[in-house]
Design an enzyme around this catalytic site. Structure first.
Site, PDB file in Angstrom:
ATOM      1  N   GLY A  26      27.952  35.406  50.130  1.00 16.29           N
ATOM      2  CA  GLY A  26      28.265  35.969  51.361  1.00 16.29           C
ATOM      3  C   GLY A  26      28.444  35.144  52.377  1.00 16.29           C
ATOM      4  N   TYR A  51      18.005  45.463  37.570  1.00 15.82           N
ATOM      5  CA  TYR A  51      19.139  44.927  38.152  1.00 15.82           C
ATOM      6  C   TYR A  51      20.622  45.408  37.365  1.00 15.82           C
ATOM      7  CZ  TYR A  51      22.420  41.159  39.609  1.00 15.82           C
ATOM      8  OH  TYR A  51      23.193  40.367  40.231  1.00 15.82           O
TER       9      TYR A  51
HETATM   10  N1  LIG Z   1      24.544  34.357  41.909  1.00 15.37           N
HETATM   11  C1  LIG Z   1      25.042  34.903  40.739  1.00 15.37           C
HETATM   12  O1  LIG Z   1      24.988  34.454  39.782  1.00 15.37           O
HETATM   13  C2  LIG Z   1      25.488  36.490  40.715  1.00 15.37           C
HETATM   14  C3  LIG Z   1      25.934  36.975  39.618  1.00 15.37           C
HETATM   15  C4  LIG Z   1      26.500  38.091  39.732  1.00 15.37           C
HETATM   16  C5  LIG Z   1      26.311  38.886  40.962  1.00 15.37           C
HETATM   17  N2  LIG Z   1      25.952  38.456  41.916  1.00 15.37           N
HETATM   18  C6  LIG Z   1      25.794  39.146  43.045  1.00 15.37           C
HETATM   19  O2  LIG Z   1      26.379  38.562  44.101  1.00 15.37           O
HETATM   20  C7  LIG Z   1      25.892  39.028  45.443  1.00 15.37           C
HETATM   21  C8  LIG Z   1      25.654  37.941  46.358  1.00 15.37           C
HETATM   22  O3  LIG Z   1      24.425  37.210  45.662  1.00 15.37           O
HETATM   23  P1  LIG Z   1      24.210  35.498  45.909  1.00 15.37           P
HETATM   24  O4  LIG Z   1      24.296  35.170  44.524  1.00 15.37           O
HETATM   25  O5  LIG Z   1      25.032  35.106  46.825  1.00 15.37           O
HETATM   26  O6  LIG Z   1      22.665  35.600  46.123  1.00 15.37           O
HETATM   27  P2  LIG Z   1      21.960  35.226  47.622  1.00 15.37           P
HETATM   28  O7  LIG Z   1      22.313  33.626  47.968  1.00 15.37           O
HETATM   29  O8  LIG Z   1      20.362  35.356  47.366  1.00 15.37           O
HETATM   30  O9  LIG Z   1      22.349  36.191  48.605  1.00 15.37           O
HETATM   31  C9  LIG Z   1      22.135  37.389  48.852  1.00 15.37           C
HETATM   32  C10 LIG Z   1      21.868  37.936  50.260  1.00 15.37           C
HETATM   33  O10 LIG Z   1      21.470  39.380  50.113  1.00 15.37           O
HETATM   34  C11 LIG Z   1      20.694  39.381  51.133  1.00 15.37           C
HETATM   35  N3  LIG Z   1      19.595  40.642  50.895  1.00 15.37           N
HETATM   36  C12 LIG Z   1      18.808  40.855  49.987  1.00 15.37           C
HETATM   37  N4  LIG Z   1      18.186  41.909  50.248  1.00 15.37           N
HETATM   38  C13 LIG Z   1      18.665  42.477  51.484  1.00 15.37           C
HETATM   39  C14 LIG Z   1      18.278  43.702  52.007  1.00 15.37           C
HETATM   40  N5  LIG Z   1      17.292  44.300  51.873  1.00 15.37           N
HETATM   41  N6  LIG Z   1      18.949  44.002  53.281  1.00 15.37           N
HETATM   42  C15 LIG Z   1      20.146  43.081  53.817  1.00 15.37           C
HETATM   43  N7  LIG Z   1      20.479  42.100  53.024  1.00 15.37           N
HETATM   44  C16 LIG Z   1      19.611  41.737  52.002  1.00 15.37           C
HETATM   45  C17 LIG Z   1      19.932  38.150  51.325  1.00 15.37           C
HETATM   46  O11 LIG Z   1      19.350  37.842  52.377  1.00 15.37           O
HETATM   47  P3  LIG Z   1      17.895  37.216  52.416  1.00 15.37           P
HETATM   48  O12 LIG Z   1      18.564  35.632  52.667  1.00 15.37           O
HETATM   49  O13 LIG Z   1      17.220  37.636  53.916  1.00 15.37           O
HETATM   50  O14 LIG Z   1      17.259  37.325  51.402  1.00 15.37           O
HETATM   51  C18 LIG Z   1      21.136  37.211  50.986  1.00 15.37           C
HETATM   52  O15 LIG Z   1      21.760  37.142  52.226  1.00 15.37           O
HETATM   53  C19 LIG Z   1      24.629  40.210  44.981  1.00 15.37           C
HETATM   54  O16 LIG Z   1      24.819  41.306  45.087  1.00 15.37           O
HETATM   55  C20 LIG Z   1      24.474  39.575  43.575  1.00 15.37           C
HETATM   56  O17 LIG Z   1      23.747  40.605  42.755  1.00 15.37           O
HETATM   57  C21 LIG Z   1      25.557  37.263  42.103  1.00 15.37           C
END
Ligand SMILES: NC(=O)c1ccc[n+]([C@@H]2O[C@H](COP(=O)([O-])OP(=O)(O)OC[C@H]3O[C@@H](n4cnc5c(N)ncnc54)[C@H](OP(=O)(O)O)[C@@H]3O)[C@@H](O)[C@H]2O)c1
Length: 324
Positions: free
Chosen positions: A48, A199
């Site tokens: 994000g 998940y």
């Molecule tokens: N990284 C991977 O390998 C991967 C693979 C497949 C899909 N994805 C998807 O990509 C998306 C982004 O993930 P990312 O990898 O960038 O992870 P990340 O760095 O942990 O970012 C996730 C974001 O979601 C926020 N969040 C979590 N719970 C929330 C809530 N209740 N209300 C509002 N915001 C919330 C987190 O906020 P906080 O900082 O406050 O926790 C953080 O800003 C996710 O949907 C994930 O499932 C990621």
């Protein structure tokens, strides 16, 4: 001497090739987004944050929708330092609370006449299981029900834009569950299952939602697509024992450096779906290309049924009567 130089060049070439391969597709669109309002949930971290920086570079007016507004403020400052004059708005949003989603949506409707795009990016993985204040399993609500409700609250603002897009961040993990897991997790919120199943179901649900919603919006200006960002090195693994343990992480680091995307690379496919002139809707993108999700996720009948089931479990909290 030449033998060593040759060996180093070949090794470097192989490492570069492996990193390019696992780095995935790159969005080559040169489109600018000057003045277009884009909401990114979970913009304070990982994909994000990387996506927000890239969108600011292209002139978009950003709404960083974050539950941790301190980290959100750091990202806002970073964007303004990199692209002075950018329009960046930081708003509080907790997807694990329908009240917060409602308040956030009301603020957005008051402040912006139209929205160009909503990126449902925020998500959690391997989170300790608990029920939210609304009585739903936390992964299911944060990753699926929250984006479902938020999207509907903002539909009219999206419809006000000439062209609009909804992008849902899903995952290849959606392939790991079957229709029985889907039904069981959906209908029995307080019977906890494995973190991986929780998940995977939430990510499958997002693709089914993408498909069903795209059909409902087929006569509108809005296109809606799901994205698999790939395997990306971010904070999402903070609860995952194999990666949250610093020793285990250090052991895996050399391999991860080669085969896992950085957040900038992980943001490319979402960026592509926001910028591409291809107006396909209800699709699943991987590495900046259309790809096929699992047969279950591609099933239109199941998608429509699941949409109806979701409305049933949200009955009393939310209804869509006037939206689609
Ligand atoms: N990284 C991977 O390998 C991967 C693979 C497949 C899909 N994805 C998807 O990509 C998306 C982004 O993930 P990312 O990898 O960038 O992870 P990340 O760095 O942990 O970012 C996730 C974001 O979601 C926020 N969040 C979590 N719970 C929330 C809530 N209740 N209300 C509002 N915001 C919330 C987190 O906020 P906080 O900082 O406050 O926790 C953080 O800003 C996710 O949907 C994930 O499932 C990621």
């Amino acid at each position: 001497m030449w033998k060593y130089i040759g060996g180093a060049v070949v090794t470097g070439g192989i490492i570069y090739g492996v990193m390019r391969y696992f780095g995935g597709g790159i969005c080559n669109c040169s489109t600018r987004l000057d003045g277009l309002v884009i909401i990114i949930t979970g913009a304070n971290s990982g994909i994000g944050k990387a996506l927000s920086l890239e969108l600011a570079r292209r002139g978009a007016t950003l709404v960083l929708a974050c539950r941790d507004t301190r980290k959100g403020l750091d990202v806002k400052c970073e964007i303004l330092a990199a692209y002075p004059g950018s329009q960046v708005h930081l708003k509080y949003l907790d997807l694990a609370s329908f009240a917060s989603i409602f308040q956030f949506s009301e603020v957005i409707k008051c402040e912006f006449d139209e929205i160009y795009a909503l990126v449902n990016n925020a998500g959690i993985f391997y989170h300790p299981q608990e029920l939210t204040e609304d009585g739903f399993e936390i992964t299911f609500q944060t990753n699926y029900l929250g984006p479902f409700v938020l999207t509907h609250y903002l539909l009219n603002s999206l419809k006000s834009s000439d062209h609009a897009r909804i992008v849902n961040l899903s995952s290849e993990a959606h392939r790991m569950v079957n229709v029985y897991d889907l039904k069981a997790v959906t209908t029995c919120q307080n019977e906890f299952r494995s973190h991986i199943v929780a998940y995977s179901v939430s990510k499958l649900a997002l693709i089914l939602f993408t498909r069903a919603l795209s059909k409902k919006l087929s006569k509108s200006n809005i296109i809606v697509n799901a994205v698999n960002p790939g395997n990306v090195d971010t904070n999402i693994y903070r609860h995952f024992p194999w990666l949250s343990n610093p020793w285990l992480y250090a052991l895996q680091w050399p391999i991860r450096r080669l085969v896992v995307k950085n957040p900038g690379q992980g943001a490319q496919t979402a960026l592509h779906t926001l910028l591409t002139s291809n107006r396909s809707t209800g699709q699943y993108y991987t590495n900046c290309k259309l790809s096929l999700p699992s047969p279950l996720a591609s099933n239109e009948e199941i998608a429509n049924e699941y949409y109806a089931t979701t409305l049933e479990i949200l009955a009393g909290i939310f209804s869509t009567e006037s939206d689609c």
